[in-house]
Motif scaffolding. Structure first.
Motif, PDB file in Angstrom:
ATOM      1  N   THR A   1      21.870  -2.672  70.573  1.00  0.00           N
ATOM      2  CA  THR A   1      22.945  -1.731  70.257  1.00  0.00           C
ATOM      3  C   THR A   1      22.774  -0.385  70.942  1.00  0.00           C
ATOM      4  N   LEU A   2      21.567   0.141  70.920  1.00  0.00           N
ATOM      5  CA  LEU A   2      21.349   1.506  71.409  1.00  0.00           C
ATOM      6  C   LEU A   2      20.233   1.622  72.445  1.00  0.00           C
ATOM      7  N   GLY A   3      19.720   0.486  72.907  1.00  0.00           N
ATOM      8  CA  GLY A   3      18.552   0.528  73.793  1.00  0.00           C
ATOM      9  C   GLY A   3      18.844   0.507  75.276  1.00  0.00           C
ATOM     10  N   GLY A   4      20.118   0.443  75.668  1.00  0.00           N
ATOM     11  CA  GLY A   4      20.454   0.406  77.086  1.00  0.00           C
ATOM     12  C   GLY A   4      20.034  -0.896  77.751  1.00  0.00           C
ATOM     13  N   LYS A   5      19.809  -0.866  79.062  1.00  0.00           N
ATOM     14  CA  LYS A   5      19.449  -2.079  79.802  1.00  0.00           C
ATOM     15  C   LYS A   5      18.090  -2.619  79.382  1.00  0.00           C
TER      16      LYS A   5
ATOM     17  N   ARG B   1      18.218 -13.638  63.373  1.00  0.00           N
ATOM     18  CA  ARG B   1      19.484 -13.757  64.102  1.00  0.00           C
ATOM     19  C   ARG B   1      20.651 -13.197  63.283  1.00  0.00           C
ATOM     20  N   LEU B   2      20.601 -13.425  61.974  1.00  0.00           N
ATOM     21  CA  LEU B   2      21.685 -12.954  61.114  1.00  0.00           C
ATOM     22  C   LEU B   2      21.753 -11.427  61.096  1.00  0.00           C
ATOM     23  N   LEU B   3      20.610 -10.773  60.887  1.00  0.00           N
ATOM     24  CA  LEU B   3      20.616  -9.315  60.824  1.00  0.00           C
ATOM     25  C   LEU B   3      20.934  -8.711  62.177  1.00  0.00           C
ATOM     26  N   ARG B   4      20.437  -9.319  63.226  1.00  0.00           N
ATOM     27  CA  ARG B   4      20.752  -8.826  64.577  1.00  0.00           C
ATOM     28  C   ARG B   4      22.252  -8.919  64.840  1.00  0.00           C
ATOM     29  N   GLY B   5      22.865 -10.047  64.474  1.00  0.00           N
ATOM     30  CA  GLY B   5      24.308 -10.203  64.669  1.00  0.00           C
ATOM     31  C   GLY B   5      25.106  -9.222  63.838  1.00  0.00           C
ATOM     32  N   SER B   6      24.662  -8.972  62.605  1.00  0.00           N
ATOM     33  CA  SER B   6      25.353  -8.023  61.748  1.00  0.00           C
ATOM     34  C   SER B   6      25.261  -6.606  62.311  1.00  0.00           C
ATOM     35  N   MET B   7      24.102  -6.257  62.862  1.00  0.00           N
ATOM     36  CA  MET B   7      23.932  -4.934  63.455  1.00  0.00           C
ATOM     37  C   MET B   7      24.792  -4.769  64.706  1.00  0.00           C
ATOM     38  N   LEU B   8      24.933  -5.829  65.485  1.00  0.00           N
ATOM     39  CA  LEU B   8      25.799  -5.765  66.658  1.00  0.00           C
ATOM     40  C   LEU B   8      27.253  -5.569  66.232  1.00  0.00           C
ATOM     41  N   ALA B   9      27.648  -6.241  65.145  1.00  0.00           N
ATOM     42  CA  ALA B   9      29.016  -6.085  64.649  1.00  0.00           C
ATOM     43  C   ALA B   9      29.275  -4.661  64.172  1.00  0.00           C
TER      44      ALA B   9
ATOM     45  N   GLY C   1      27.621  -2.046  65.369  1.00  0.00           N
ATOM     46  CA  GLY C   1      27.320  -1.099  66.437  1.00  0.00           C
ATOM     47  C   GLY C   1      28.528  -0.415  67.048  1.00  0.00           C
ATOM     48  N   GLY C   2      29.697  -1.047  67.012  1.00  0.00           N
ATOM     49  CA  GLY C   2      30.893  -0.455  67.591  1.00  0.00           C
ATOM     50  C   GLY C   2      31.787   0.226  66.575  1.00  0.00           C
TER      51      GLY C   2
ATOM     52  N   ARG D   1      19.898  11.387  66.570  1.00  0.00           N
ATOM     53  CA  ARG D   1      18.920  10.532  67.253  1.00  0.00           C
ATOM     54  C   ARG D   1      19.197   9.055  66.977  1.00  0.00           C
ATOM     55  N   LYS D   2      18.940   8.221  67.985  1.00  0.00           N
ATOM     56  CA  LYS D   2      19.242   6.796  67.878  1.00  0.00           C
ATOM     57  C   LYS D   2      18.477   6.140  66.730  1.00  0.00           C
ATOM     58  N   LYS D   3      17.212   6.528  66.579  1.00  0.00           N
ATOM     59  CA  LYS D   3      16.410   5.934  65.507  1.00  0.00           C
ATOM     60  C   LYS D   3      17.026   6.218  64.144  1.00  0.00           C
ATOM     61  N   ARG D   4      17.517   7.424  63.968  1.00  0.00           N
ATOM     62  CA  ARG D   4      18.125   7.787  62.698  1.00  0.00           C
ATOM     63  C   ARG D   4      19.445   7.056  62.485  1.00  0.00           C
ATOM     64  N   ILE D   5      20.207   6.878  63.549  1.00  0.00           N
ATOM     65  CA  ILE D   5      21.471   6.136  63.439  1.00  0.00           C
ATOM     66  C   ILE D   5      21.208   4.705  62.973  1.00  0.00           C
ATOM     67  N   VAL D   6      20.178   4.088  63.554  1.00  0.00           N
ATOM     68  CA  VAL D   6      19.850   2.705  63.205  1.00  0.00           C
ATOM     69  C   VAL D   6      19.418   2.598  61.742  1.00  0.00           C
ATOM     70  N   LEU D   7      18.495   3.460  61.333  1.00  0.00           N
ATOM     71  CA  LEU D   7      17.884   3.341  60.011  1.00  0.00           C
ATOM     72  C   LEU D   7      18.782   3.833  58.877  1.00  0.00           C
ATOM     73  N   THR D   8      19.597   4.845  59.130  1.00  0.00           N
ATOM     74  CA  THR D   8      20.396   5.427  58.051  1.00  0.00           C
ATOM     75  C   THR D   8      21.865   5.025  58.079  1.00  0.00           C
ATOM     76  N   GLN D   9      22.341   4.482  59.200  1.00  0.00           N
ATOM     77  CA  GLN D   9      23.753   4.142  59.315  1.00  0.00           C
ATOM     78  C   GLN D   9      23.968   2.640  59.537  1.00  0.00           C
ATOM     79  N   ILE D  10      23.462   2.122  60.638  1.00  0.00           N
ATOM     80  CA  ILE D  10      23.732   0.728  61.007  1.00  0.00           C
ATOM     81  C   ILE D  10      23.051  -0.254  60.064  1.00  0.00           C
TER      82      ILE D  10
END
Length: 320
Positions: free
Chosen positions: A140-144, A197-205, A207-208, A221-230
């Motif tokens: 989601t937020l890690g780039g290439k 796979r389930l949590l990864r797919g849910s996070m991708l959903a 992410g947008g 910060r990306k780390k905070r977005i992941v842990l507190t939002q996504i």
């Protein structure tokens, strides 16, 4: 379509439900789901079965009329002559091949069965969630670079998913040796790729979603977005899967015990072990096997009914 593709598509579909439900209803996800669950006969039946099972597992050792290991009636059972004792006033389910009270062993064995199922599910949930968060955050937020990490993790996950779950569990148990801990770890390992796979797919959903774009625009910060939002908004389908995984864990744990990979002490009651012990005497006393088998089936059915009802409550395509 291959088995792997079917399993992966089912997991990915569940991962999409949270975002779809929130966007279509505009209301609290779990409030809407709970409202539908209250009117679902399937959910009510599942909840009742689970409730009875949990209560028996907790209070079973205290309400059991006899010691589950005491061979009090050993002199009344003669296995070499095919003589067994069935249901009677003092022994509601009869006696096993060693003259032990089957009703008491079923009550005490419920706790062991619940313990194995819950611990196995938690092992898969915790490790799988950690892997899923890493993969989802990278994608989601890690780039290439993050996308490459996500690809590697998902290919390993797909490899594990491609193996039959029971075969994978048996392989792990055979390597680690015979014990109750082995059964828990073996069944837990099987659950890891599912949760990942389930949590990864849910996070991708998620992410947008608009709130993620807003957080990025504000420079959070990306780390905070992941842990507190996504992450918090991605857990709903994981909770549903945990309920379904309990049913799978109980069945697979019983299968491993039946194959002789469970607790090495046969005196400790556990439904899978009881089923394994009863197979030798099935021709003369089939009820010895019927009681633990029915217990496993009904319990797994209860978790499955509740889990499927929760999944339908979350899925707008399945709601009436």
């Amino acid at each position: 379509m291959t088995t792997l593709t079917k399993r992966a598509d089912k997991i990915d579909r569940l991962a999409e439900l949270t975002q779809q439900t929130e966007s279509t209803t505009g209301a609290s996800l779990w409030r809407e789901a709970l409202r539908r669950l209250k009117g679902s006969k399937m959910a009510i039946i599942g909840a009742v079965v689970i409730g009875v099972f949990v209560v028996l597992a907790i209070v079973g050792p205290w309400i059991a009329p006899y010691s589950p290991t005491a061979q009090t009636w050993r002199g009344e059972v003669f296995t070499n002559q095919g003589k067994f004792v069935g249901m009677r006033g003092e022994n509601w389910f009869g006696l096993d091949h060693l003259g032990r009270d089957l009703f008491s062993r079923m009550l005490v064995g419920a706790r062991q069965t619940l313990l194995v199922g819950v611990v196995s599910m938690l092992i898969g949930l915790v490790i799988g969630a950690a892997v899923g968060v890493l993969s989802g955050a990278a994608a989601t937020l890690g780039g290439k670079v993050g996308q490459r990490i996500d690809t590697v993790i998902m290919r390993i996950t797909d490899l594990m998913l491609s193996l039959p779950s029971l075969l994978l569990a048996v392989s792990v148990a055979a390597v680690m040796g015979q014990s109750l801990t082995t059964v828990m770890i073996a069944v837990g390992v099987v659950q890891i790729p599912v949760f990942a796979r389930l949590l990864r797919g849910s996070m991708l959903a998620q992410g947008g979603a608009d709130y993620v774009l807003a957080a990025k625009a504000l420079g959070i910060r990306k780390k905070r977005i992941v842990l507190t939002q996504i992450l918090p908004n991605s857990l709903s389908p994981v909770i549903v899967q945990a309920t379904l995984s309990l049913a799978t864990a109980i069945i697979e744990a019983a299968a491993l015990s039946y194959l002789g990979l469970g607790n090495p002490d046969p005196a400790i009651p556990e439904w899978g072990v009881m089923l394994s012990q009863a197979q030798r005497f099935f021709d003369n006393e089939p009820m010895m096997a019927a009681y633990p088998a029915v217990g496993i089936i009904i319990t797994a059915l209860g978790f499955t009914l509740l889990g499927e009802a929760m999944r339908e409550a979350l899925d707008p395509k399945l709601r009436g």
